[in-house]
Motif scaffolding. Structure first.
Motif, PDB file in Angstrom:
ATOM      1  N   GLY A  15       0.838  -1.118  -0.032  1.00  0.00           N
ATOM      2  CA  GLY A  15      -0.030  -0.137  -0.064  1.00  0.00           C
ATOM      3  C   GLY A  15       0.811   1.162   0.037  1.00  0.00           C
ATOM      4  O   GLY A  15       1.908   1.230   0.108  1.00  0.00           O
ATOM      5  N   LEU A  16       0.276   2.432   0.126  1.00  0.00           N
ATOM      6  CA  LEU A  16       0.867   3.750   0.210  1.00  0.00           C
ATOM      7  C   LEU A  16       0.715   4.162   1.548  1.00  0.00           C
ATOM      8  O   LEU A  16      -0.136   4.019   2.423  1.00  0.00           O
ATOM      9  CB  LEU A  16       0.116   4.870  -0.734  1.00  0.00           C
ATOM     10  N   TYR A  17       2.118   4.239   2.267  1.00  0.00           N
ATOM     11  CA  TYR A  17       2.195   4.557   3.773  1.00  0.00           C
ATOM     12  C   TYR A  17       2.456   6.222   3.686  1.00  0.00           C
ATOM     13  O   TYR A  17       3.291   6.573   3.024  1.00  0.00           O
ATOM     14  CB  TYR A  17       3.496   3.909   4.561  1.00  0.00           C
ATOM     15  N   LEU A  18       1.551   6.907   4.580  1.00  0.00           N
ATOM     16  CA  LEU A  18       1.921   8.491   4.667  1.00  0.00           C
ATOM     17  C   LEU A  18       1.891   8.824   6.107  1.00  0.00           C
ATOM     18  O   LEU A  18       1.415   8.224   6.885  1.00  0.00           O
ATOM     19  CB  LEU A  18       0.598   9.004   4.037  1.00  0.00           C
ATOM     20  N   CYS A  19       2.937   9.740   6.075  1.00  0.00           N
ATOM     21  CA  CYS A  19       3.059  10.314   7.500  1.00  0.00           C
ATOM     22  C   CYS A  19       2.307  11.844   7.500  1.00  0.00           C
ATOM     23  O   CYS A  19       2.549  12.282   6.211  1.00  0.00           O
ATOM     24  CB  CYS A  19       4.602  10.434   7.977  1.00  0.00           C
ATOM     25  N   ALA A  20       1.930  12.421   8.498  1.00  0.00           N
ATOM     26  CA  ALA A  20       1.275  13.396   8.605  1.00  0.00           C
ATOM     27  C   ALA A  20       1.639  14.249   9.710  1.00  0.00           C
ATOM     28  O   ALA A  20       1.132  13.584  10.941  1.00  0.00           O
ATOM     29  CB  ALA A  20      -0.148  13.394   8.318  1.00  0.00           C
TER      30      ALA A  20
END
Lengths: 109, 114
Positions: free
Chosen positions: A85-90
Motif C-alpha cells: 500500500g501507500l504509507y503516509l506520515c502527517a
C-alpha cells in the motif's frame, strides 16, 4: 515547500523481509500520524504518536517518534503481501496536517 | 461503522459540467477538510473549515468552492471541471484536542472527467 520529507518513495521487497520508512522534518509537531492507503480507498489511520521518544507497536509494525518531535520512523518486521500500500506520515500543525510525499510499498509473495 | 462518509464513491462528469461531491461525519468534529489526491501522491489540501470559518489554500483554483451548511455536512463544488481535475477527492475531519489532533478520512470519491 515540503515540511515533511518521507523516504524511500518506492520500496519493492520479498515477503518476509524487514523494512523501515522515514519521515523527517525541521519543524516540531504536536503529534504525528501514520496512515496506510490502498488503491481506490481513503487513508486509514495506523497510529498517532504524541510524546518525544515514544515507541508504539501494532503487531509487526513499530512506530517511533523522535525525541525532538521532528521525525518518525515506521519499521515493518517480516513483511507480508497484505502490507502492500501507500504509507503516509502527517504532522499536525494548528489545524492543518502536513503530509510526507508517501512511500509506495509492494511486498511480493 | 464509517464515521466520515463520502458520496458518491465514483463520479463521472463531462468537461465543464458542474459537479458536487458530498461528505458527512458522525464524529461531531469542528474541523473538516477537502483534499485532492492524484495517483500514489500525498493528498493536497484544498481548504478546511473550522466550524463555519472557511480557510482556502493559496494555490487552490477558483474553480473549487465549498459549503458547510452545518457541523455534519460539507460539500465540494467544482464549477467547471477540466481534464486535470480528474483525481481522488478526500474528505477528512479532525478531533478538537489541540495536543492530540488526529485526522480521520472518508473512503474518497474518485472523479473522472470525460
Amino acid at each position: 515547500t515540503q515540511l515533511l520529507e518521507q523516504s524511500p518513495q518506492f520500496l519493492s521487497i520479498q515477503e518476509g523481509e524487514n523494512l523501515t520508512v522515514y519521515c523527517n522534518s525541521s519543524s516540531v509537531f504536536s503529534s504525528l500520524q501514520w496512515y496506510r492507503q490502498e488503491p481506490g480507498e481513503g487513508p486509514v489511520l495506523l497510529v498517532t504518536v504524541v510524546t518525544g521518544g515514544e515507541v508504539k507497536k501494532l503487531k509487526r509494525l513499530t512506530f517511533q517518534f523522535g525525541d525532538a518531535r521532528k521525525d518518525s520512523s515506521l519499521h515493518i518486521t517480516a513483511a507480508q503481501p497484505g502490507d502492500t500500500g501507500l504509507y503516509l506520515c502527517a504532522g499536525a500543525g494548528n489545524f492543518k496536517f502536513y503530509f510526507g510525499s508517501g512511500t509506495k510499498l509492494n511486498v511480493k509473495p | 461503522d464509517a464515521m466520515v462518509i463520502q458520496n458518491p464513491r465514483y463520479q463521472v462528469t463531462q468537461f465543464g459540467k458542474p459537479v458536487t461531491l458530498s461528505c458527512s461525519q458522525t464524529l461531531n468534529h469542528n474541523v473538516m477538510y477537502w483534499y485532492q489526491q492524484k495517483s500514489s501522491q500525498a493528498p493536497k489540501l484544498l481548504f478546511h473549515y473550522y466550524d463555519k470559518d472557511f480557510n482556502n489554500e493559496a494555490d487552490t483554483p477558483d474553480n473549487f468552492q465549498s459549503r458547510r451548511p452545518n457541523t455534519s455536512f460539507c460539500f465540494l463544488d467544482i464549477r467547471s471541471p477540466g481534464l486535470g481535475d480528474a483525481a481522488m477527492y478526500l474528505c477528512a475531519t479532525s478531533s478538537p484536542r489541540a495536543n492530540k489532533r488526529i485526522q480521520y478520512f472518508g473512503a474518497g470519491t474518485r472523479l473522472s472527467v470525460l
